[in-house]
Design a protein around this motif. Structure first.
Motif, PDB file in Angstrom:
ATOM      1  N   GLN A 137      17.621 -11.225 -30.362  1.00 37.94           N
ATOM      2  CA  GLN A 137      17.440 -10.916 -28.934  1.00 37.94           C
ATOM      3  C   GLN A 137      18.002  -9.549 -28.589  1.00 37.94           C
ATOM      4  N   GLN A 138      19.175  -9.224 -29.124  1.00 38.67           N
ATOM      5  CA  GLN A 138      19.758  -7.909 -28.859  1.00 38.67           C
ATOM      6  C   GLN A 138      18.853  -6.803 -29.379  1.00 38.67           C
ATOM      7  N   PHE A 139      18.269  -7.001 -30.571  1.00 38.07           N
ATOM      8  CA  PHE A 139      17.414  -5.962 -31.137  1.00 38.07           C
ATOM      9  C   PHE A 139      16.127  -5.808 -30.333  1.00 38.07           C
ATOM     10  N   ARG A 140      15.548  -6.918 -29.879  1.00 36.43           N
ATOM     11  CA  ARG A 140      14.329  -6.827 -29.069  1.00 36.43           C
ATOM     12  C   ARG A 140      14.588  -6.035 -27.793  1.00 36.43           C
ATOM     13  N   LEU A 141      15.728  -6.282 -27.174  1.00 32.85           N
ATOM     14  CA  LEU A 141      16.084  -5.563 -25.954  1.00 32.85           C
ATOM     15  C   LEU A 141      16.255  -4.078 -26.231  1.00 32.85           C
ATOM     16  N   LEU A 142      17.029  -3.763 -27.267  1.00 34.67           N
ATOM     17  CA  LEU A 142      17.285  -2.361 -27.568  1.00 34.67           C
ATOM     18  C   LEU A 142      16.027  -1.632 -28.015  1.00 34.67           C
ATOM     19  N   SER A 143      15.163  -2.297 -28.783  1.00 36.36           N
ATOM     20  CA  SER A 143      13.968  -1.621 -29.295  1.00 36.36           C
ATOM     21  C   SER A 143      13.022  -1.220 -28.167  1.00 36.36           C
ATOM     22  N   LEU A 144      12.888  -2.074 -27.130  1.00 37.82           N
ATOM     23  CA  LEU A 144      12.037  -1.709 -26.001  1.00 37.82           C
ATOM     24  C   LEU A 144      12.618  -0.508 -25.260  1.00 37.82           C
ATOM     25  N   LEU A 145      13.929  -0.521 -25.039  1.00 39.05           N
ATOM     26  CA  LEU A 145      14.569   0.606 -24.368  1.00 39.05           C
ATOM     27  C   LEU A 145      14.468   1.871 -25.213  1.00 39.05           C
ATOM     28  N   TYR A 146      14.554   1.718 -26.531  1.00 35.42           N
ATOM     29  CA  TYR A 146      14.491   2.859 -27.438  1.00 35.42           C
ATOM     30  C   TYR A 146      13.104   3.489 -27.432  1.00 35.42           C
ATOM     31  N   ARG A 203      25.315  -7.141 -21.634  1.00 33.81           N
ATOM     32  CA  ARG A 203      26.753  -6.956 -21.823  1.00 33.81           C
ATOM     33  C   ARG A 203      27.142  -7.076 -23.296  1.00 33.81           C
ATOM     34  N   ARG A 204      26.561  -8.073 -23.998  1.00 32.21           N
ATOM     35  CA  ARG A 204      26.867  -8.237 -25.421  1.00 32.21           C
ATOM     36  C   ARG A 204      26.356  -7.049 -26.234  1.00 32.21           C
ATOM     37  N   LEU A 205      25.171  -6.533 -25.857  1.00 31.52           N
ATOM     38  CA  LEU A 205      24.615  -5.376 -26.556  1.00 31.52           C
ATOM     39  C   LEU A 205      25.498  -4.149 -26.341  1.00 31.52           C
ATOM     40  N   ARG A 206      25.953  -3.952 -25.119  1.00 32.00           N
ATOM     41  CA  ARG A 206      26.861  -2.829 -24.850  1.00 32.00           C
ATOM     42  C   ARG A 206      28.129  -2.929 -25.688  1.00 32.00           C
ATOM     43  N   ASP A 207      28.665  -4.139 -25.785  1.00 30.00           N
ATOM     44  CA  ASP A 207      29.889  -4.344 -26.562  1.00 30.00           C
ATOM     45  C   ASP A 207      29.676  -3.990 -28.027  1.00 30.00           C
ATOM     46  N   ARG A 208      28.496  -4.368 -28.572  1.00 36.38           N
ATOM     47  CA  ARG A 208      28.210  -4.061 -29.982  1.00 36.38           C
ATOM     48  C   ARG A 208      28.101  -2.552 -30.197  1.00 36.38           C
TER      49      ARG A 208
END
Length: 217
Positions: free
Chosen positions: A142-151, A186-191
């Motif tokens: 889930q974190q990667f899906r979120l980041l990949s769209l933003l990327y 929030r979890r993605l930011r922490d990572r």
């Protein structure tokens, strides 16, 4: 001096009791609950001898060993053996998640737009680098899906509805609360902060959505 294990494919544990551990696939690995397994997963959902990973001339073969609760590859239950591809996600009885990498590769030379940013992402292998350091263990699915769209749309504001649909899928999107998305962000930011605490890469634009702020190196 180069680590010889870097030449072998890697199995990296993500969500689950083994999170953060890694194994070089220089030989066959048995995954299961039994103490004699190469990768011991201490969870009652996992069979004593659950799955097997075998290096072959054609690639690494993943097999389910007639386990009770099944083995999944990229969310699909395994009905026959498969040759793994770089970045594949393996789930053992849904108790332990792994990512398969063909090698501990160095970061890409540039992003899709041809410019270098502090944060770089490889969609194929699902790896993330910040300031030329590889983020380990890998992000959750889930974190990667979120980041990949933003990327893919870095610098642009992406609506919360688009993010929810990309992460959870169109069918489940209606049941996802704002709090669930906020918690994931929030979890993605922490990572990401583990590798760079000097910059907040994920910006919330109130009333509009979220964007990736990825400054140049």
């Amino acid at each position: 001096m180069q680590n010889p294990l870097e030449d072998y494919p890697l199995l990296i544990a993500q969500e689950g009791p083994l999170k953060g551990q890694r194994w070089a696939l220089s030989h066959t690995l048995i995954l299961g609950r039994d103490g004699s397994c190469d990768v011991i997963i201490p969870d009652r959902q996992v069979s004593r001898y659950h799955a097997r990973l075998t290096p072959t001339p054609d690639g690494v073969l993943l097999e389910d060993l007639d386990s009770k609760n099944g083995t999944h590859c990229n969310g699909v239950v395994l009905k026959s053996s498969v040759i793994l591809q770089d970045g594949d996600v393996i789930q053992v009885a849904l108790a332990q998640e792994f990512t398969f990498l063909t090698s501990d590769a160095t970061m890409p030379l540039s992003d899709q737009g041809g410019r270098l940013g502090r944060l770089m992402l490889d969609l194929r292998s699902r790896r993330v680098w910040i300031n030329q350091q590889l983020l380990t263990p890998p992000l959750s699915v889930q974190q990667f899906r979120l980041l990949s769209l933003l990327y893919e749309r870095q610098g642009q504001v992406v609506s919360r509805a688009e993010l929810v649909a990309a992460v959870w899928g169109e069918e489940e999107a209606l049941g996802v609360s704002d709090q669930a998305l906020d918690a994931l962000i929030r979890r993605l930011r922490d990572r990401l902060a583990l590798l760079d605490s000097t910059h907040q890469y994920i910006d919330t634009v109130r009333g509009h959505g979220v964007r990736l702020d990825n400054p140049p190196i």
